[in-house]
Design a protein around this motif. Structure first.
Motif, short mmCIF file in Angstrom:
data_model
loop_
_atom_site.label_atom_id
_atom_site.label_comp_id
_atom_site.label_asym_id
_atom_site.label_seq_id
_atom_site.Cartn_x
_atom_site.Cartn_y
_atom_site.Cartn_z
N GLY A 52 -1.36 137.27 13.00
CA GLY A 52 -0.07 136.83 12.46
C GLY A 52 -0.19 136.44 11.00
O GLY A 52 -1.18 136.76 10.33
N LYS A 53 0.80 135.73 10.52
CA LYS A 53 0.86 135.35 9.11
C LYS A 53 0.31 133.94 8.93
O LYS A 53 0.85 132.97 9.46
CB LYS A 53 2.30 135.42 8.61
CG LYS A 53 2.46 135.20 7.12
CD LYS A 53 3.87 135.55 6.65
CE LYS A 53 4.13 137.04 6.75
NZ LYS A 53 5.41 137.43 6.12
N VAL A 54 -0.80 133.83 8.18
CA VAL A 54 -1.41 132.52 7.90
C VAL A 54 -0.77 131.95 6.64
O VAL A 54 -0.85 132.55 5.57
CB VAL A 54 -2.94 132.64 7.71
CG1 VAL A 54 -3.54 131.29 7.36
CG2 VAL A 54 -3.59 133.21 8.96
N LYS A 55 -0.16 130.80 6.78
CA LYS A 55 0.49 130.14 5.64
C LYS A 55 -0.55 129.28 4.92
O LYS A 55 -0.63 128.07 5.11
CB LYS A 55 1.68 129.32 6.11
CG LYS A 55 2.75 130.17 6.81
CD LYS A 55 3.87 129.32 7.37
CE LYS A 55 4.94 130.18 8.01
NZ LYS A 55 4.45 130.94 9.17
N ALA A 56 -1.34 129.93 4.07
CA ALA A 56 -2.52 129.28 3.48
C ALA A 56 -2.16 128.27 2.40
O ALA A 56 -2.78 127.21 2.31
CB ALA A 56 -3.45 130.35 2.91
N ILE A 57 -1.20 128.59 1.55
CA ILE A 57 -0.76 127.69 0.48
C ILE A 57 0.72 127.40 0.70
O ILE A 57 1.54 128.33 0.73
CB ILE A 57 -0.99 128.30 -0.91
CG1 ILE A 57 -2.46 128.68 -1.09
CG2 ILE A 57 -0.54 127.34 -2.01
CD1 ILE A 57 -3.42 127.51 -0.96
N ARG A 58 1.06 126.13 0.85
CA ARG A 58 2.40 125.77 1.28
C ARG A 58 3.06 124.83 0.26
O ARG A 58 3.02 123.63 0.38
CB ARG A 58 2.35 125.10 2.66
CG ARG A 58 1.63 125.96 3.70
CD ARG A 58 1.63 125.33 5.08
NE ARG A 58 0.93 124.05 5.11
CZ ARG A 58 1.42 122.96 5.70
NH1 ARG A 58 2.60 122.99 6.29
NH2 ARG A 58 0.72 121.85 5.70
N ASP A 59 3.62 125.42 -0.79
CA ASP A 59 4.39 124.67 -1.78
C ASP A 59 3.51 123.74 -2.61
O ASP A 59 3.61 122.51 -2.52
CB ASP A 59 5.50 123.88 -1.08
CG ASP A 59 6.67 123.61 -2.03
OD1 ASP A 59 6.57 123.96 -3.21
OD2 ASP A 59 7.68 123.04 -1.58
N VAL A 60 2.65 124.33 -3.43
CA VAL A 60 1.72 123.57 -4.26
C VAL A 60 2.19 123.58 -5.71
O VAL A 60 2.56 124.62 -6.24
CB VAL A 60 0.29 124.17 -4.17
CG1 VAL A 60 -0.60 123.66 -5.29
CG2 VAL A 60 -0.33 123.82 -2.82
N SER A 61 2.15 122.41 -6.36
CA SER A 61 2.51 122.28 -7.77
C SER A 61 1.50 121.38 -8.48
O SER A 61 1.12 120.34 -7.93
CB SER A 61 3.92 121.69 -7.93
OG SER A 61 4.90 122.52 -7.36
N PHE A 62 1.07 121.78 -9.66
CA PHE A 62 0.22 120.94 -10.50
C PHE A 62 0.22 121.52 -11.91
O PHE A 62 0.76 122.61 -12.15
CB PHE A 62 -1.21 120.82 -9.96
CG PHE A 62 -1.98 122.12 -9.92
CD1 PHE A 62 -2.70 122.56 -11.02
CD2 PHE A 62 -1.99 122.90 -8.77
CE1 PHE A 62 -3.41 123.76 -10.99
CE2 PHE A 62 -2.69 124.10 -8.72
CZ PHE A 62 -3.40 124.52 -9.84
N HIS A 63 -0.37 120.80 -12.85
CA HIS A 63 -0.47 121.31 -14.22
C HIS A 63 -1.85 120.99 -14.79
O HIS A 63 -2.56 120.13 -14.27
CB HIS A 63 0.64 120.72 -15.11
CG HIS A 63 0.47 119.26 -15.38
ND1 HIS A 63 0.96 118.29 -14.53
CD2 HIS A 63 -0.15 118.59 -16.39
CE1 HIS A 63 0.66 117.09 -15.01
NE2 HIS A 63 -0.02 117.24 -16.13
N LEU A 64 -2.20 121.68 -15.86
CA LEU A 64 -3.48 121.48 -16.54
C LEU A 64 -3.23 121.40 -18.03
O LEU A 64 -2.62 122.29 -18.62
CB LEU A 64 -4.44 122.64 -16.24
CG LEU A 64 -5.82 122.58 -16.91
CD1 LEU A 64 -6.66 121.47 -16.28
CD2 LEU A 64 -6.53 123.92 -16.81
N LYS A 65 -3.71 120.31 -18.65
CA LYS A 65 -3.54 120.12 -20.08
C LYS A 65 -4.76 120.62 -20.84
O LYS A 65 -5.83 120.79 -20.27
CB LYS A 65 -3.31 118.64 -20.39
CG LYS A 65 -2.01 118.07 -19.81
CD LYS A 65 -1.87 116.60 -20.16
CE LYS A 65 -0.58 116.03 -19.59
NZ LYS A 65 0.61 116.66 -20.20
N LYS A 66 -4.60 120.83 -22.12
CA LYS A 66 -5.68 121.31 -22.97
C LYS A 66 -6.80 120.27 -23.05
O LYS A 66 -6.55 119.09 -23.29
CB LYS A 66 -5.17 121.62 -24.37
CG LYS A 66 -6.23 122.20 -25.30
CD LYS A 66 -5.66 122.59 -26.65
CE LYS A 66 -6.75 123.18 -27.53
NZ LYS A 66 -6.25 123.61 -28.85
N GLY A 67 -8.03 120.71 -22.83
CA GLY A 67 -9.19 119.86 -22.99
C GLY A 67 -9.50 118.94 -21.82
O GLY A 67 -10.48 118.20 -21.87
#
Length: 377
Positions: free
Chosen positions: A28-43
């Motif tokens: 079946g369908k594996v829901k591996a990533i479920r609504d992920v949010s993040f950010h990465l700043k310089k350095g």
């Protein structure tokens, strides 16, 4: 509710918003990533931590378009300099991989071509992306080999991977990843296959190189102890979702999610005796059919009735600290965390005022007290 940290576009190199990834399998369908949010700043260095199968590697491989053939992007966006990499063609992604975003893979034994001299392997990204001559590429490869600490680099540049130890091979893999001076470096558990002494050397090397070439790092690991002196911020993942997010001090000294409590409690200390290691009971949920409420509820000794019925939103602990647990709801009953976690939180409270501001900015947080026998109950 999904965590979205407000920021202006020019502050962030990478912004991941509402990412969802499925895997199509025979079962079946594996829901591996479920609504992920993040950010990465310089350095900066962002650590993504969690158990095996939590979705750490799947999330970061999506940044480079390296997910498996049966992976399906079900929603969301990944912005690099404001452009969605999920909408780019394979040819466009090949221009980004290795040059703008590079990756250090987990196992140096399988990351290197056993039939090619390491000098050529280090120089190859330069020839592909920067179109420099072979001579110039080999000169820069030699300099990078010295930079990552390979002794007698002038002679060893002509050796094959099997002629190096595991720690040296990992240094070579780092050299390959950094040769084009990428803006973002993804380190996928780069020290897992190494002993603790070499592990410490590799972590120190990565930190020094980060400062020299001014790159940002996403560090993936299942071991919170590894990132203690490495990360600026930590995202804790469980069952395909981020469950807690904060600065390294906030996660280590003022954790709020029971899963983070479990991870910290399972870290061995110098006083840990044989047979005294703590563990999180149970196993992660089956993501073929994710649970209705909080995915961690079945393993959470502090679970509330609502955890089985409704997924918790992110609650704001501070401007930089969020956790998705109903225990932070004002209506929830007060629970007493494990003794070792409570000691960490007490130390945090003594160092901060009511607004969460550090009282003595020049003073580092004290080392958490070693757990006693009672702490391990």
């Amino acid at each position: 509710m999904t965590l979205i940290v407000e920021s202006t576009e020019n502050e962030n190199l990478i912004e991941v918003n509402h990412l969802r990834i499925n895997f199509n399998t025979y079962a079946g369908k594996v829901k591996a990533i479920r609504d992920v949010s993040f950010h990465l700043k310089k350095g900066e260095t962002l650590a993504i931590v969690g158990e095996s199968g939590s979705g750490k590697s799947v999330t970061t491989r999506a940044l480079m378009g390296l997910n498996a053939d049966n992976a399906e992007i079900a929603g969301g966006e990944i912005l690099f300099h404001g452009q969605d990499v999920l909408k780019k063609s394979e040819q466009e992604m090949q221009q980004i991989r290795g040059k703008d975003i590079a990756m250090i893979f987990q196992d140096p034994m399988t990351s290197l071509d056993p039939t090619m001299k390491i000098g050529r392997q280090i120089a190859e990204p330069l020839r592909v992306h920067n179109h420099v001559s072979r001579e110039k590429a080999m000169e820069q490869a030699l300099e990078m080999l010295k930079l990552v600490g390979i002794t007698d680099a002038e002679h060893r540049i002509n050796d094959y991977p099997h002629q190096f130890s595991g720690g040296m091979r990992q240094r070579i893999v780092i050299a390959i990843a950094l040769i084009c001076y990428p803006e973002v470096l993804i380190a996928d558990e780069p020290t897992t296959a190494l002993d603790v002494t070499i592990q410490a050397q590799i972590l120190k090397l990565m930190k020094e190189l980060q400062e020299k070439i001014e790159t940002s790092i996403i560090f993936i690991t299942h071991d919170l102890g590894v990132v203690a002196g490495m990360a600026d911020r930590i995202a804790v993942m469980y069952a395909g979702k981020i469950v807690e997010y904060g600065t390294v001090d906030e996660i280590f000294y003022n954790p709020q999610h029971p899963y983070t409590w479990g991870l910290l409690n399972s870290m061995p200390t110098l006083d840990t005796r044989s047979g005294d290691l703590s563990a999180i009971p149970g196993t992660p949920p089956d993501l073929l059919d994710p649970p209705k409420g909080d995915a961690f509820a079945a393993r959470n000794p502090y679970a509330l009735k609502i955890d089985a019925e409704q997924e918790p939103p992110f609650f704001k602990v501070s401007e930089t600290h969020y956790a998705a647990t109903w225990l932070l709801d004002p209506r929830s009953p007060q629970v007493v965390p494990p003794v070792a976690i409570a000691k960490r939180q007490d130390q945090w409270a003594k160092m901060h005022n009511a607004d969460g501001e550090l009282i003595r900015p020049e003073a580092p947080l004290p080392t958490p007290a070693a757990p006693s026998d009672d702490d391990r109950e």
